[in-house]
Design an enzyme around this catalytic site. Sequence first.
Site, PDB file in Angstrom:
ATOM      1  N   LYS A 196      32.112  38.553  34.269  1.00  0.00           N
ATOM      2  CA  LYS A 196      30.786  38.122  33.845  1.00  0.00           C
ATOM      3  C   LYS A 196      30.066  39.333  33.265  1.00  0.00           C
ATOM      4  O   LYS A 196      29.778  40.298  33.971  1.00  0.00           O
ATOM      5  CB  LYS A 196      30.004  37.545  35.028  1.00  0.00           C
ATOM      6  N   LYS A 255      32.735  34.916  31.172  1.00  0.00           N
ATOM      7  CA  LYS A 255      31.405  34.498  30.744  1.00  0.00           C
ATOM      8  C   LYS A 255      30.728  35.673  30.032  1.00  0.00           C
ATOM      9  O   LYS A 255      30.704  36.769  30.580  1.00  0.00           O
ATOM     10  CB  LYS A 255      30.587  34.069  31.974  1.00  0.00           C
TER      11      LYS A 255
END
Length: 331
Positions: A196, A255
Amino acid sequence: MFPLQRGRRLRVNESIRSLVRETTLSPSDFMFPMFIAEGENVKVEIPSMPGIFRRSIDLTVEEVKELFALGIRAVNIYVKVDESLKDNTGKEAWNSNGLMQQAIKAIKSACPEMVVMPDVALDPYSIYGHDGIIENGDIANDATNAALVKMAVSHAQAGADFVAPSDMMDGRVLRLREGLDAAGFHNVGIMSYSAKYASAFYGPFRDALDSAPREADVVVPKDKKTYQMDYANRIEAVKEALWDVEEGADMVMVKPGIAYLDIVREVKNAVNVPVTVFHVSGEYAMIKAASERGWLDHDKIMMEQLMCIKRAGASLISTYFAKEAAILLNK
């Protein structure tokens, strides 16, 4: 070689193209992120995300039923927490009668076969907007992990199929697996946000939950760069994903999505578990804004991006376009 080989023979018409198509999409490839609010009969559109709403639990349940009928089999849920419930410990996150726990129970009661993956992070519950507990001007990694275990176990008790830690604390997957197993939830899975990145693409999401870092009367990090990844790094993403698998992650996530497809492929090649990709709020908002101005064909660019994410190696795509794309695919 040419002229014996002509690539265009396999592109003559749609029937031939469909026969040799290497990647396909179906509604079961998608997970729909949902924002949940307190109250009844509440449906508030998020200004920076046209077509996406914060819904009360009753309306969330109705939406989940529609999603399931379209062939979508997973939802990723987030809650908008009242300011009065926020503090530095995040203790509301494991309230057995909290908004998240009520939402999980309601969804599983109404649609038992829908896979529910609640978010595990403290930022919606934090007075500082951070994913962890603040101590001495920094995020206290191990104290945060202890809080996340209590949060995840409460989600499992409410009926969650998976927990989805998005916090990026070191070692949290191991602690979650140990905590879930100790509580008897051996079959509750972990979908870890492994890679992330500290991205500017998250802006609309933080508007939806009011979860951005904020000014405080104590020293706190001004952003999330001490725990989310530097977007200049590639090898680090593979390392983080491999660590999470070793610690017990059943799925890993990259992400954001469309700007990070090189990372998706690197992670896919490195791990032996399914790879989820989050097609994030900023990516959604960009397509909506450009199509509203007539600069892009909304449906074509939506489907192209989703196909490219799948082609890069995604087993599951968390996307705000899930419902719109499923409707198109069903046609």
